[in-house]
Design a protein around this motif. Structure first.
Motif, PDB file in Angstrom:
ATOM      1  N   UNK A  30       0.931  -1.092  -0.003  1.00 15.29           N
ATOM      2  CA  UNK A  30      -0.067   0.070   0.042  1.00 15.29           C
ATOM      3  C   UNK A  30       0.885   1.470   0.029  1.00 15.29           C
ATOM      4  N   UNK A  31       2.304   1.207   0.147  1.00 13.19           N
ATOM      5  CA  UNK A  31       2.904   2.302   0.086  1.00 13.19           C
ATOM      6  C   UNK A  31       3.342   2.608  -1.112  1.00 13.19           C
ATOM      7  N   UNK A  32       3.323   1.725  -2.068  1.00 16.97           N
ATOM      8  CA  UNK A  32       3.761   2.243  -3.653  1.00 16.97           C
ATOM      9  C   UNK A  32       2.763   1.534  -4.554  1.00 16.97           C
ATOM     10  N   UNK A  33       1.677   1.025  -4.009  1.00 17.01           N
ATOM     11  CA  UNK A  33       0.733   0.881  -5.141  1.00 17.01           C
ATOM     12  C   UNK A  33      -0.680   1.316  -4.895  1.00 17.01           C
ATOM     13  N   UNK A  34      -0.993   2.156  -5.952  1.00 14.22           N
ATOM     14  CA  UNK A  34      -2.189   3.027  -5.630  1.00 14.22           C
ATOM     15  C   UNK A  34      -3.186   1.846  -5.890  1.00 14.22           C
ATOM     16  N   UNK A  35      -4.268   2.214  -5.082  1.00 16.00           N
ATOM     17  CA  UNK A  35      -5.528   1.698  -5.177  1.00 16.00           C
ATOM     18  C   UNK A  35      -7.016   2.465  -4.979  1.00 16.00           C
ATOM     19  N   UNK A  36      -7.195   2.978  -6.157  1.00 21.06           N
ATOM     20  CA  UNK A  36      -8.341   3.845  -5.906  1.00 21.06           C
ATOM     21  C   UNK A  36      -9.681   3.454  -5.473  1.00 21.06           C
TER      22      UNK A  36
END
Length: 226
Positions: A30-36
């Motif tokens: 979650x620190x580098x993979x965006x999840x809209x």
């Protein structure tokens, strides 16, 4: 001798302070993979959820500033172009760009006073400030063909729905939005006609004059339905 000549001879790690998660080698997705989808629901909080932390780590590139300007000008009623498509490869920053739009449009009065936000404001050049919009998003790799996807209504109520148009109606106007699509409030299997969607959008704009609709990973859903 130049004033900073001594710094030129230092190794890079003596000049630049590394973030704690780098030095500890502890990184979560979650620190580098965006999840809209997570951002819209407010679940699995990370750097993409908090506007202050998000914009502190966002570099406003020329193209990102142009995208923000074009979208916010439309939301402010100063542009006729209503649809924009992002053509980026995996890892190209598409979802990051969509999250940027969410934070800038959802509650512009609550944005942090930091340089990145000011760069976006300045590039938009809107004397009256950034426009506020009702934001709805459908992230299609979260939309299961059998179980649907959860979405949040304007009053905060969560509901799991199957169809993209139902998810939009729920996020824009809650139960009343679903009833605009179908009188009894149940899901319809067929997509609504243009006049029905116009009615839904007009209904949405009674309290907030602008509407921002975001789609991400559309091809996932198209492949599944085919």
């Amino acid at each position: 001798m130049p004033k900073n000549s001594k710094r030129l001879n230092l190794p890079w790690h003596a000049v630049m302070k590394l973030r704690a998660e780098i030095t500890s080698a502890v990184l979560s997705q979650k620190q580098f993979a965006a999840d809209l989808h997570d951002v819209m629901l407010g679940v699995n909080p990370g750097i993409y959820h908090d506007p202050k932390e998000f914009f502190a780590l966002t570099y406003p590139t020329a193209r990102l500033r142009d995208l923000v300007r074009d979208v916010l000008w439309r939301l402010a009623g100063k542009s006729e172009k209503a649809v924009r498509q992002l053509y980026l490869t995996f890892g190209g920053g598409k979802t990051h760009s969509l999250v940027t739009l969410v934070h800038l449009a959802a509650d512009p009065d609550a944005l942090p006073d930091i340089p990145a936000v000011e760069q976006f404001r300045s590039h938009c050049g809107l004397p009256e400030g950034l426009p506020r919009a009702r934001v709805a998003a459908v992230v299609f790799d979260h939309l299961d063909a059998e179980q649907g996807m959860e979405a949040r209504a304007p009053d905060g109520t969560l509901r799991r729905l199957l169809m993209p148009w139902s998810l939009l109606a729920w996020q824009l106007a809650g139960e009343a939005g679903l009833k605009t699509l179908k009188a009894d409030g149940s899901e319809r299997a067929s997509p609504p006609a243009t006049n029905v969607m116009v009615e839904l959008l007009e209904q949405t704009r009674t309290d907030i004059p602008a509407v921002l609709i975001l789609f991400d990973e559309v091809l996932w859903f198209a492949r599944t339905m085919v």
